[in-house]
Every structure is written in structure tokens, then in C-alpha cells.
Design an enzyme around this catalytic site. Structure first.
Site, mmCIF file in Angstrom:
data_model
loop_
_atom_site.group_PDB
_atom_site.id
_atom_site.type_symbol
_atom_site.label_atom_id
_atom_site.label_comp_id
_atom_site.label_asym_id
_atom_site.label_seq_id
_atom_site.Cartn_x
_atom_site.Cartn_y
_atom_site.Cartn_z
ATOM 1 N N GLU A 41 -75.086 -11.979 35.007
ATOM 2 C CA GLU A 41 -76.546 -12.353 34.696
ATOM 3 C C GLU A 41 -77.093 -12.492 33.327
ATOM 4 O O GLU A 41 -76.236 -12.176 32.404
ATOM 5 C CB GLU A 41 -77.133 -11.182 35.423
ATOM 6 C CG GLU A 41 -77.971 -11.402 37.144
ATOM 7 C CD GLU A 41 -79.267 -12.615 36.763
ATOM 8 O OE1 GLU A 41 -79.464 -12.957 35.675
ATOM 9 O OE2 GLU A 41 -80.036 -12.731 37.701
ATOM 10 N N ARG A 130 -84.807 -0.481 39.082
ATOM 11 C CA ARG A 130 -83.947 -0.869 37.810
ATOM 12 C C ARG A 130 -84.498 -2.082 37.196
ATOM 13 O O ARG A 130 -85.445 -2.686 37.770
ATOM 14 C CB ARG A 130 -82.682 -1.154 38.307
ATOM 15 C CG ARG A 130 -82.295 -2.585 39.062
ATOM 16 C CD ARG A 130 -80.929 -2.864 39.386
ATOM 17 N NE ARG A 130 -80.735 -3.967 40.109
ATOM 18 C CZ ARG A 130 -80.751 -5.177 39.622
ATOM 19 N NH1 ARG A 130 -81.226 -5.505 38.432
ATOM 20 N NH2 ARG A 130 -80.479 -6.082 40.496
ATOM 21 N N ASN A 132 -84.429 -5.682 35.713
ATOM 22 C CA ASN A 132 -83.881 -6.961 36.048
ATOM 23 C C ASN A 132 -83.921 -7.817 34.982
ATOM 24 O O ASN A 132 -83.187 -7.655 33.836
ATOM 25 C CB ASN A 132 -84.413 -7.515 37.442
ATOM 26 C CG ASN A 132 -83.673 -8.624 37.973
ATOM 27 O OD1 ASN A 132 -82.313 -8.391 38.269
ATOM 28 N ND2 ASN A 132 -84.227 -9.583 38.628
ATOM 29 N N GLU A 150 -81.128 -2.618 45.350
ATOM 30 C CA GLU A 150 -80.860 -3.005 46.488
ATOM 31 C C GLU A 150 -79.796 -2.011 47.376
ATOM 32 O O GLU A 150 -78.659 -1.719 46.936
ATOM 33 C CB GLU A 150 -80.070 -4.316 46.219
ATOM 34 C CG GLU A 150 -80.854 -5.427 45.646
ATOM 35 C CD GLU A 150 -80.090 -6.451 45.121
ATOM 36 O OE1 GLU A 150 -80.105 -7.305 45.803
ATOM 37 O OE2 GLU A 150 -79.251 -6.575 44.128
ATOM 38 N N ASN A 184 -88.077 -11.768 37.819
ATOM 39 C CA ASN A 184 -87.216 -12.879 37.779
ATOM 40 C C ASN A 184 -87.292 -13.422 36.412
ATOM 41 O O ASN A 184 -88.044 -13.338 35.222
ATOM 42 C CB ASN A 184 -86.450 -13.108 38.736
ATOM 43 C CG ASN A 184 -85.103 -13.228 38.887
ATOM 44 O OD1 ASN A 184 -84.212 -13.172 38.074
ATOM 45 N ND2 ASN A 184 -84.518 -12.626 40.164
ATOM 46 N N ASP A 236 -84.083 -17.654 40.762
ATOM 47 C CA ASP A 236 -83.596 -16.571 40.205
ATOM 48 C C ASP A 236 -83.877 -16.738 38.742
ATOM 49 O O ASP A 236 -85.119 -16.995 38.207
ATOM 50 C CB ASP A 236 -82.066 -16.519 40.343
ATOM 51 C CG ASP A 236 -81.601 -15.104 40.472
ATOM 52 O OD1 ASP A 236 -81.987 -14.502 39.248
ATOM 53 O OD2 ASP A 236 -80.857 -14.698 40.956
#
Length: 334
Positions: A41, A130, A132, A150, A184, A236
């Protein structure tokens, strides 16, 4: 020109047009350029190093891929890592979303030696959350968001996250949007009058009026909707090209899509993996689209058909160029 020669002329023109259109649809190339990790990511291109930095969220890793030397280095940390962005006017200093902290990383990108310094902690009342995704605007203001952890993987409790802002004036962290579910992708238009934002579970991209001087957003509206465009998966990570088109990773959709500044779907680029997580421009001309993907959570059978899941892909031949990602204000070092 007689009727036969005229017909022949138009036939040749149509053949040439078809050939050009066909070439345009096939001219791009998709290639895996790194080995797979659990959850790649947050890619960020550092032009001065000709290197791509990215994170492995569930592998707790920070990665550097030196394109010129074809060398890959990594360090392992002790928590999830949501993003890595360089700090302006420094070498080897970065800001990380480490767990629920905003942390400074001091790393030369080559050795296993590094230092961490925690600057902020958030959401201590939400133990599963958390950090992202995050982006810096052109002034160095950091826009960063959280989500619920998750548990089990792929199942996120909605409305537990927040979008924050870390201003360059006083370098204090404050809240911009709450609640959100999966904060995101973020990007801006060239004039810095619009900020685009993704809360993934909404399956859409929202637009805000953006004031660069005050680093504020207003007038939220829907810009692009996955449902209305018959797209699979969730939006995303996201970036922009020089023509103000958006490029959006489709998690669960096997695709990266290009959307015009008017909100029209222009192109869909298929990848050989389902969980496409983020995108950024790189290369000496910023004409290579680097795409991160995710491996963790796939079944044994899915991995057989997606062996490169978790790799970084390079898409070339798109015929467009992008913008260099911005660094974060050095006020973080004060």
C-alpha cells in the site's frame, strides 16, 4: 474521384482508424516488478532517488525499490504501517502511520538501521483502529485517516474512523471529518481548488471545495459512483494525472480505472490480481503508473490463479503523465 476509388478510399480510412483504435487499447503493458508481500500500500515516488517507497500493512514493513539499480530493501516494524511520505527538505526522514501513531522514521533506505520517533497518538478509546491512507497537499499539510482494524480480515466495523489534518502553521493534528469507515484515497486538481476523497465503504469518490491557503474543505458532493458505473469492488488509493483525470485502484475489482475531471469513466486497466490497493506515478518522466496490491486474505485456490497478488505492478504505455507526490512539511521535526 469515381465511385469505386471513393469506396476504396473510405475502406482504407476505416481500416486505419480501426488499427489505431485497436493499438490504443493494447498499447499499455502491465508487469509485476516486485515480489509479493502481504498487503502492499501507500506507494510514493521519490524522484531524487529514482526510487519507489511503499508499505506492507499487515507485514509491518517499509519497502524501497530502487528502479535504476533494480534493488529492493526493506525494514520490519512492530505494528501495521498505513503510509510512508517523505519530509520536505530532508534526506532519509519520513512520516509513517504506524498503528495509531504519527511517527517519524529516520532510514537511509539501504541498511537495516533505523530510528523511530512518535509524534502523535490518536483514538486510544478505539483499540482496534489503525491509520490507513494519507497524502500531503502542495503546501505540505498532511491529510491522514484511520479505520477500524479488520477482525476478521476483510470485515470492518463502519463509522469508527476519522480524517485528520496536520497543518504546516503549527504542526498540530486536528479532526476534519468524522465518522468515516475506511479513510482512503486523496488527491487534488491542478489548481488546488478541489480535493477528492474516498471513504471506501461508500463505493464512491467525493469532491470538496478546497482552500489551499487555509487547508480547509467545504461543500461535499458525490463525484463518481461505482454502483452507477457497474464497477466491482471498492475504491481504494487514488492519484491524478497532468490532465486532471483521476486514477483509482479498485479493491476486489481486478482494475485500475481512469475517470475524467467531469466524472466520466474513461478507461479500465485490468490486472491479474483482485485486490488492487493504490496507485502513484513514477519514472523519470512520471509516465509509469505503479500499482500496489494485496495478498493476505486470499484462499489457497485464489492464490493459485493470482500468484502475483501482493506485488507492485508497473503499467507503462498509458500515453499520459502524472504529478509528483508532495512531501510533508518539515515542521514535524521541530
Amino acid at each position: 474521384m469515381n465511385r469505386i476509388s471513393l469506396l476504396y478510399y473510405f475502406t482504407i480510412c476505416l481500416q486505419q482508424c480501426y488499427s489505431v483504435c485497436e493499438t490504443k487499447t493494447k498499447m499499455h503493458s502491465v508487469q509485476a516488478v516486485t515480489a509479493p508481500v502481504a498487503h502492499a500500500e501507500g506507494p510514493h515516488w521519490v524522484a531524487s532517488e529514482h526510487a519507489l517507497y511503499y508499505v506492507d500493512i499487515y507485514g509491518h514493513g517499509v519497502h524501497r525499490y530502487d528502479i535504476k539499480a533494480n534493488k529492493h530493501t526493506t525494514i520490519k516494524l512492530d505494528d501495521t504501517v498505513g503510509f510512508i511520505i517523505p519530509i520536505n527538505n530532508t534526506v532519509g526522514k519520513f512520516v509513517l502511520g504506524l498503528g495509531k501513531t504519527v511517527t517519524i522514521l529516520d532510514w537511509d533506505g539501504i541498511s537495516n538501521n533505523y530510528k523511530l520517533h512518535t509524534k502523535y497518538q490518536v483514538e486510544q478509546d478505539k483499540p482496534g483502529n489503525r491509520f490507513n491512507d494519507a497524502k500531503a497537499d502542495i503546501n505540505g499539510t498532511l491529510w491522514l485517516g484511520t479505520m477500524g482494524r479488520e477482525e476478521p480480515l476483510g470485515v470492518v466495523e463502519n463509522n469508527l474512523g476519522t480524517l485528520y489534518r496536520l497543518l504546516t502553521t503549527d504542526c498540530k493534528l486536528d479532526t476534519v471529518l468524522t465518522p468515516v469507515s475506511i479513510s482512503n484515497g486523496i488527491t487534488w486538481n491542478a489548481e488546488n481548488t478541489i480535493m477528492y476523497y474516498i471513504d471506501s465503504v461508500t463505493r464512491r469518490i467525493d469532491a470538496f471545495d478546497f482552500d489551499l491557503r487555509t487547508a480547509t474543505i467545504a461543500n461535499k458532493r458525490k463525484f463518481f459512483d461505482f454502483e452507477q458505473n457497474n464497477l466491482l469492488g471498492l475504491p481504494d488509493g487514488m492519484t491524478s494525472d497532468t490532465e486532471d483525470n483521476l486514477w483509482i485502484a479498485c479493491w476486489g475489482g481486478y482494475k485500475v480505472i481512469q475517470v475524467s475531471k467531469e466524472g466520466k469513466l474513461l478507461r479500465s486497466i485490468t490486472l491479474p490480481v483482485a485486490r488492487v490497493t493504490s496507485v502513484t506515478w513514477g519514472g523519470s518522466d512520471l509516465n509509469i503508473l505503479y500499482v500496489t496490491t494485496m495478498r493476505v486474505g486470499l484462499s489457497v485456490e485464489e492464490l493459485k490463479t493470482q500468484p502475483d497478488a501482493g506485488a507492485v505492478f508497473a503499467i507503462t504505455g498509458l500515453g499520459v503523465k502524472g504529478r509528483q507526490g508532495n512531501a510533508v512539511s518539515s515542521c514535524l521535526l521541530d
